[in-house]
Design an enzyme around this catalytic site. Structure first.
Site, mmCIF file in Angstrom:
data_model
loop_
_atom_site.group_PDB
_atom_site.id
_atom_site.type_symbol
_atom_site.label_atom_id
_atom_site.label_comp_id
_atom_site.label_asym_id
_atom_site.label_seq_id
_atom_site.Cartn_x
_atom_site.Cartn_y
_atom_site.Cartn_z
ATOM 1 N N GLY A 193 4.339 13.015 -4.058
ATOM 2 C CA GLY A 193 5.061 11.902 -3.450
ATOM 3 C C GLY A 193 6.270 11.530 -4.277
ATOM 4 N N GLU A 194 6.694 10.267 -4.181
ATOM 5 C CA GLU A 194 7.818 9.710 -4.952
ATOM 6 C C GLU A 194 9.177 10.193 -4.458
ATOM 7 O OE1 GLU A 194 7.343 10.610 -9.083
ATOM 8 O OE2 GLU A 194 5.316 9.775 -9.219
ATOM 9 N N GLY A 195 9.229 11.188 -3.566
ATOM 10 C CA GLY A 195 10.477 11.858 -3.232
ATOM 11 C C GLY A 195 10.647 13.146 -4.008
ATOM 12 N N VAL A 229 9.712 12.204 -10.161
ATOM 13 C CA VAL A 229 10.951 12.221 -9.384
ATOM 14 C C VAL A 229 12.158 11.927 -10.264
ATOM 15 C CG1 VAL A 229 10.947 9.795 -8.632
ATOM 16 C CG2 VAL A 229 11.988 11.554 -7.186
#
Length: 339
Positions: free
Chosen positions: A310-312, A92
């Site tokens: 994930g993570e944004g 990210v």
């Protein structure tokens, strides 16, 4: 909680103007609907530029990961990844730099004191780790509300500092199990329907996740959103719920990432009905729980790239699409002006 409505007049005006641009009606597809959504959120046509984009990664460990049965990776990786975020070297971080977004990491429940990292990452610590949801509640009484309030504070901090667009990210080994549990509980779904492969477990690993979730759903009493967060969630899930609710209260658009933020969004809608109008789905995750969450929220993902990091990271990649949607409305010529 009182969630303000979007501006339907601005949306209608935007759609009317889009029909009059130098193109066939509807030729820009989803871009037109996204442009109208931004106009409704900003109460103006064209909408304001999305110059200041903020990603907040909510980090925490989950007791359900302690046995190693629900993830392809060890639990200590959560703390290691917090350090990677702070070094600016995570997925990210790299993707956010490409769109000029800022990344902040908030430690809600990482099972590591993180004494070697800067103070800002530790300021929202609710606890270290959580209970294993198959045999115990994830949180102690009152901790879900404490974490929720930490999430609202995080949203206020970013908005007060000028954020135009918010993205909640997540980091925590066992996150997909927690997300599946929340979606199954709130939507009344069986474990086998919502459990995916997460970090890449094989068929045997998925079967173990289903068994864990079956036990959790049979054990937990989750008759309201905070009970669900306490029994089956986590501090970082509760904080994400607070973050989403506060963003809607303050009329700041949010781009949802993968399964964990979308699971939190399902809970957030229970806390504050109507808040979902202020969110868009950045991308389609490979996790089945996200598909159920998106259907319940009435959201269609902007991107479908087969992502499961994930993570944004997926939501960040949708930012240029939103900016392009605004640019179309702000910059294209009008059919009426053609000679």
């Amino acid at each position: 909680m009182q969630i303000p409505p979007l501006d339907d007049h601005a949306r209608d005006e935007a759609l009317q103007q889009l029909d009059g641009l130098v193109k066939p009606v509807g030729a820009l597809g989803r871009l037109e609907h996204l442009a109208a959504w931004l106009c409704a959120a900003h109460s103006q046509v064209p909408p304001r530029p999305l110059d200041d984009v903020r990603v907040v990664v909510f980090a925490g460990d989950h007791g359900v990961s302690a046995s190693g049965s629900v993830s392809a990776y060890p639990r200590h990786l959560t703390a290691a990844m917090v350090r990677v975020f702070l070094a600016g070297e995570s997925g990210v971080n790299v993707l956010a730099r490409e769109v000029g977004a800022h990344v902040r990491v908030l430690d809600l429940a990482v099972d590591d004191p993180l004494d070697d990292v800067p103070e800002p990452v530790r300021r929202h610590k609710v606890r270290r780790g959580s209970g294993s949801i198959d045999v115990a509640d994830a949180l102690e009484p009152g901790q879900a509300r404490q974490a929720f309030d930490a999430g609202t504070t995080a949203a206020d901090t970013e908005i007060d500092d000028g954020a135009d667009l918010l993205i909640p990210g997540d980091m925590g080994i066992g996150n997909t199990t927690i997300a599946a549990a929340l979606v199954a509980s709130v939507l009344g779904l069986p474990a086998d329907d919502v459990v995916g492969t997460g970090t890449g477990v094989d068929d045997d690993g998925r079967a173990r996740k289903v068994a864990v979730l079956d036990q959790a759903l049979a054990r937990a009493a989750a008759d309201d959103p905070f009970a669900a967060l306490t029994s089956l969630g986590s501090a970082c899930a509760a904080a994400t719920v607070g973050f989403l609710v506060r963003a809607a209260e303050r009329k700041v658009p949010v781009v949802l990432d993968g399964v964990f933020p979308c699971a939190a969004a399902v809970v957030a809608r229970e806390v504050a009905p109507g808040a979902e109008r202020w969110w868009v789905a950045g991308h389609r995750s490979t996790e089945p729980a996200q598909a159920f969450a998106l259907k319940a929220l009435g959201l269609e993902p902007i991107l479908d790239l087969g992502l499961r990091l994930g993570e944004g990271s997926g939501a960040v990649q949708a930012v240029p699409v939103l900016r392009n949607a605004r640019a179309v409305l702000a910059g294209m010529g009008r059919l009426a002006d053609l000679g």
